[in-house]
Design a protein around this motif. Structure first.
Motif, PDB file in Angstrom:
ATOM      1  N   ALA A 216       7.650   4.852 -14.238  1.00  0.00           N
ATOM      2  CA  ALA A 216       7.353   3.949 -13.293  1.00  0.00           C
ATOM      3  C   ALA A 216       8.232   2.596 -13.152  1.00  0.00           C
ATOM      4  CB  ALA A 216       6.080   3.141 -13.797  1.00  0.00           C
ATOM      5  N   ASP A 217       8.882   2.641 -14.444  1.00  0.00           N
ATOM      6  CA  ASP A 217       9.958   1.493 -14.537  1.00  0.00           C
ATOM      7  C   ASP A 217      11.381   1.883 -13.724  1.00  0.00           C
ATOM      8  OD1 ASP A 217       8.376  -0.276 -16.374  1.00  0.00           O
ATOM      9  OD2 ASP A 217       9.181   0.538 -17.936  1.00  0.00           O
ATOM     10  N   ALA A 218      11.579   3.259 -13.924  1.00  0.00           N
ATOM     11  CA  ALA A 218      12.666   3.669 -12.919  1.00  0.00           C
ATOM     12  C   ALA A 218      12.395   3.529 -11.460  1.00  0.00           C
ATOM     13  CB  ALA A 218      12.966   5.016 -13.470  1.00  0.00           C
ATOM     14  N   LYS A 219      11.225   3.872 -11.003  1.00  0.00           N
ATOM     15  CA  LYS A 219      11.049   3.546  -9.878  1.00  0.00           C
ATOM     16  C   LYS A 219      11.142   2.021  -9.288  1.00  0.00           C
ATOM     17  CE  LYS A 219       6.650   3.233  -8.472  1.00  0.00           C
ATOM     18  NZ  LYS A 219       5.241   3.605  -7.944  1.00  0.00           N
ATOM     19  N   ALA A 306       6.341   0.905  -2.259  1.00  0.00           N
ATOM     20  CA  ALA A 306       6.429   1.404  -3.640  1.00  0.00           C
ATOM     21  C   ALA A 306       5.352   1.988  -4.310  1.00  0.00           C
ATOM     22  CB  ALA A 306       6.337  -0.097  -4.205  1.00  0.00           C
ATOM     23  N   ASP A 307       4.457   2.450  -3.521  1.00  0.00           N
ATOM     24  CA  ASP A 307       3.257   3.147  -4.067  1.00  0.00           C
ATOM     25  C   ASP A 307       2.928   4.065  -2.755  1.00  0.00           C
ATOM     26  OD1 ASP A 307       2.552   2.207  -6.858  1.00  0.00           O
ATOM     27  OD2 ASP A 307       2.637   0.215  -5.591  1.00  0.00           O
ATOM     28  N   VAL A 308       2.242   5.295  -3.210  1.00  0.00           N
ATOM     29  CA  VAL A 308       1.935   6.002  -2.336  1.00  0.00           C
ATOM     30  C   VAL A 308       0.585   5.494  -1.502  1.00  0.00           C
ATOM     31  CG1 VAL A 308       0.379   7.106  -3.807  1.00  0.00           C
ATOM     32  CG2 VAL A 308       0.996   8.508  -1.938  1.00  0.00           C
ATOM     33  N   HIS A 334       8.659   5.372  -2.033  1.00  0.00           N
ATOM     34  CA  HIS A 334       9.048   5.910  -3.526  1.00  0.00           C
ATOM     35  C   HIS A 334       7.905   6.468  -4.055  1.00  0.00           C
ATOM     36  CE1 HIS A 334      12.937   3.846  -3.776  1.00  0.00           C
ATOM     37  NE2 HIS A 334      12.670   3.110  -2.762  1.00  0.00           N
ATOM     38  N   TYR A 335       8.011   7.785  -4.516  1.00  0.00           N
ATOM     39  CA  TYR A 335       6.700   8.541  -4.917  1.00  0.00           C
ATOM     40  C   TYR A 335       6.640   8.864  -6.308  1.00  0.00           C
ATOM     41  CZ  TYR A 335       3.515  12.709  -5.093  1.00  0.00           C
ATOM     42  OH  TYR A 335       2.693  13.403  -5.152  1.00  0.00           O
ATOM     43  N   ARG A 336       5.610   8.601  -6.833  1.00  0.00           N
ATOM     44  CA  ARG A 336       5.240   9.103  -8.303  1.00  0.00           C
ATOM     45  C   ARG A 336       3.966   9.583  -8.369  1.00  0.00           C
ATOM     46  NH1 ARG A 336       4.272   7.058 -13.986  1.00  0.00           N
ATOM     47  NH2 ARG A 336       2.656   5.634 -12.761  1.00  0.00           N
ATOM     48  N   ALA A 337       3.879  11.063  -8.795  1.00  0.00           N
ATOM     49  CA  ALA A 337       2.515  11.823  -8.395  1.00  0.00           C
ATOM     50  C   ALA A 337       1.517  10.954  -9.208  1.00  0.00           C
ATOM     51  CB  ALA A 337       2.580  13.186  -9.015  1.00  0.00           C
ATOM     52  N   GLU A 338       1.626  10.273 -10.279  1.00  0.00           N
ATOM     53  CA  GLU A 338       0.607   9.684 -11.092  1.00  0.00           C
ATOM     54  C   GLU A 338       0.006   8.408 -10.395  1.00  0.00           C
ATOM     55  OE1 GLU A 338       3.438  11.932 -13.926  1.00  0.00           O
ATOM     56  OE2 GLU A 338       3.621  10.509 -11.960  1.00  0.00           O
ATOM     57  N   ASP A 339       0.634   8.103  -9.347  1.00  0.00           N
ATOM     58  CA  ASP A 339      -0.106   6.989  -8.633  1.00  0.00           C
ATOM     59  C   ASP A 339      -1.053   7.153  -7.824  1.00  0.00           C
ATOM     60  OD1 ASP A 339       2.164   5.452  -9.785  1.00  0.00           O
ATOM     61  OD2 ASP A 339       3.420   5.445  -8.060  1.00  0.00           O
ATOM     62  N   LEU A 340      -1.150   8.603  -7.511  1.00  0.00           N
ATOM     63  CA  LEU A 340      -2.315   8.998  -6.792  1.00  0.00           C
ATOM     64  C   LEU A 340      -3.796   8.642  -7.501  1.00  0.00           C
ATOM     65  CD1 LEU A 340      -0.724  12.379  -5.704  1.00  0.00           C
ATOM     66  CD2 LEU A 340      -1.539  10.544  -3.991  1.00  0.00           C
ATOM     67  N   ILE A 440      -1.573  13.193   2.021  1.00  0.00           N
ATOM     68  CA  ILE A 440      -0.438  12.175   1.768  1.00  0.00           C
ATOM     69  C   ILE A 440       0.477  12.746   0.530  1.00  0.00           C
ATOM     70  CG2 ILE A 440      -1.425  10.610   0.301  1.00  0.00           C
ATOM     71  CD1 ILE A 440       1.078   9.720   3.155  1.00  0.00           C
ATOM     72  N   ARG A 441      -0.124  13.342  -0.252  1.00  0.00           N
ATOM     73  CA  ARG A 441       0.531  14.031  -1.312  1.00  0.00           C
ATOM     74  C   ARG A 441       1.385  15.295  -0.871  1.00  0.00           C
ATOM     75  NH1 ARG A 441      -1.412  15.548  -7.372  1.00  0.00           N
ATOM     76  NH2 ARG A 441       0.518  16.410  -7.975  1.00  0.00           N
TER      77      ARG A 441
END
Length: 541
Positions: A216-219, A306-308, A334-340, A440-441
């Motif tokens: 998350a921080d790197a994103k 910043a989030d999906v 900017h996608y991080r699967a955990e944000d789903l 969207i994923r």
């Protein structure tokens, strides 16, 4: 469109309408309802504005956001020869409202902008009817569809309101209306033999990119670095109000003139950000989806997520704010699967059974109950009662009629049964929202051409990769299957189908080895063509 009106539009607005715009203008001027599905930036607003030059009577424009209403009014005021426009909403001072109503009733205001909740008020409808409404325009019409990504229960009253206004022609407009959504818009608004014009969803000037992250921080660091180095004005979309402040502060430190924007800000603070962005005093707005429909700025050069987003529909609506001038623009997620997981939380929720029962019992078995009397009759707050009533209407237990809410003949007779029906309908909606999150994923993780994926989602297939997305640039799109219509002969787009478990559905797109179907009870499902054919999973209806 006749020569005189074409010349008048050019004199007043400086516009030469495109053929598809003129087709819709001609329809509403002849008294016919019309549904216009056109990409963001294609000039939907010009349709009712030009029609207003030829119609005798006020044009009611239903718009979901105060910011969008005010943007349209300012845009009209920029043309000194244009008829007058006014807004009627809860943010206006009493003196301003009285002056606006005076202009409407004296025939001095041609365009009347208001939110759908205003039309739930009997006195507003009565005053508009007395003014002789010539056209009802429903902007962002996908909000009326329970299958749409941005369903707004306040829009459910509009079909009944149109009847109470004396049944003027209805013009519905949206930028993201897939086939199931279009069908429900027509039904919900009670449109009669409407002209349905869909010009396609492609926005070739937008470059589409997804950047994947595991941390998350790197994103956050990557997004701030990207936006700090981009040229021009843009929007950063985030999932929560708190993040608007965090990202805005970091972008200011990085040298951008950034401001946060979310629905929790005071109205005047939201308006100040909106106007500063439009006028060029702020070059990056960090916003929740509350900023989604209120943008009428042609030179937005980038939209960065910043989030999906909650769905492909919402994503395409939001990235459509960029490049409205037709010049190249960038859309990066900017996608991080955990944000789903956060999106799944937002997708859940329905009125409490006790509220549903109270509202159903408040509506007499033998007559209507005005919505304005609903809160007192049910013992609930106006907001809770309205939400429960909308859920019961959506479930078919109650109906919005000219004189108010009534129980549906043949529907539930007891409050427990009505509450159960509404809860089951809400469960269907949650399944649909879950399916949108899954889609969207798929978009975020695909190696296919992203534009082919997006257009296929809306049933608007692209035969070849676009050449203007990161998948095309990397070469992966050329090696992947995509929604290219290769199986349309057997399963054409918009074909009605039936599944043994999921019921009725509509084919949205086909690929070499699969097809995507939208089911009314289960949402989007992607099925392998081999399974469909070998196990006879679908039947054409």
């Amino acid at each position: 469109m006749d020569t005189a009106l074409r010349s008048r539009a050019a004199d007043v607005f400086g516009w030469d309408l495109r053929p598809e715009q003129e087709t819709v203008v001609d329809a509403v001027l002849s008294g016919r309802d019309a549904l216009a599905v056109m990409p963001t930036g294609s000039g939907k607003s010009a349709i009712y504005q030009v029609a207003g030059l030829a119609l005798d009577g006020p044009i009611v424009v239903v718009s979901p956001l105060v910011a969008l209403q005010e943007d349209q009014v300012v845009g009209l005021e920029d043309h000194p020869e244009a008829p007058r426009a006014v807004t009627i909403n809860a943010t206006r001072a009493r003196r301003d409202l009285d002056e606006a109503w005076g202009a409407v009733e004296a025939g001095g205001a041609r365009y009347v902008f208001l939110a759908p909740e205003q039309l739930a008020k009997d006195d507003v409808v009565d005053r508009l009817r007395a003014a002789g409404v010539a056209l009802v325009t429903v902007d962002e019409a996908h909000c009326v569809s329970s299958w749409g990504h941005d369903f707004r229960p306040d829009y459910l009253v509009l079909g009944e309101v149109v009847e109470r206004l004396g049944r003027p022609p209805v013009l519905a407009m949206t930028a993201t209306g897939s086939s199931p959504v279009r069908a429900e818009v027509v039904e919900r608004l009670g449109m009669r033999d409407p002209l349905v014009l869909a010009t396609g969803f492609d926005r070739p000037e937008l470059r589409l990119e997804v950047v994947r992250h595991s941390d998350a921080d790197a994103k956050r660091d990557a997004l701030v670095e990207q936006v700090a180095g981009l040229e021009g004005d843009g929007i950063v979309y985030v999932a929560t109000r708190a993040e608007t402040l965090v990202y805005a502060d970091e972008l200011v430190e990085a040298g951008r003139r950034a401001k946060p924007y979310h629905a929790g800000l005071r109205v005047r603070d939201r308006e100040a950000v909106h106007h500063a962005f439009r006028d060029g005093d702020v070059d990056v707005v960090v916003a929740t989806s509350a900023f989604g429909m209120g943008i009428d700025k042609p030179d937005v050069r980038f939209v960065v997520h910043a989030d999906v987003p909650e769905s492909v529909d919402a994503y395409y609506q939001e990235v459509g704010r960029a490049g409205r001038d037709g010049e190249p623009a960038l859309a990066t997620m900017h996608y991080r699967a955990e944000d789903l997981g956060l999106r799944r939380f937002f997708a859940s929720g329905s009125p409490r059974p006790a509220s549903l029962r109270a509202v159903f019992d408040a509506v007499p078995a033998d007559g209507p109950l005005a919505r304005s009397d609903l809160a007192a009759a049910s013992g609930l707050s106006a907001r809770t009662a309205g939400r429960a009533a909308n859920a019961l209407v959506d479930a078919g237990a109650l109906s919005d009629e000219r004189d108010g809410l009534v129980r549906v003949p043949g529907g539930p007779e007891h409050a427990d049964d009505a509450a159960r029906a509404a809860s089951e309908r809400a469960a269907d909606r949650e399944r649909i929202e879950e399916s949108r999150i899954a889609m969207i994923r798929r978009y975020a993780e695909t190696d296919e051409c992203r534009r082919q994926f997006l257009l296929g989602y809306f049933g608007d297939e692209l035969p070849e990769p676009c050449g203007n997305c990161d998948s095309c640039s990397s070469g992966s799109a050329a090696e992947s299957h995509a929604a290219n219509g290769s199986s349309d002969d057997s399963w054409p787009t918009d074909a009605a189908v039936e599944h043994a478990e999921w019921g009725r559905g509509t084919v949205m797109s086909t690929e070499d080895d699969r097809l995507t179907v939208f089911f009314e009870s289960a949402g989007y499902r992607t099925l392998a063509l081999a399974d469909v054919e070998e196990r006879q999973l679908l039947e054409r209806v």
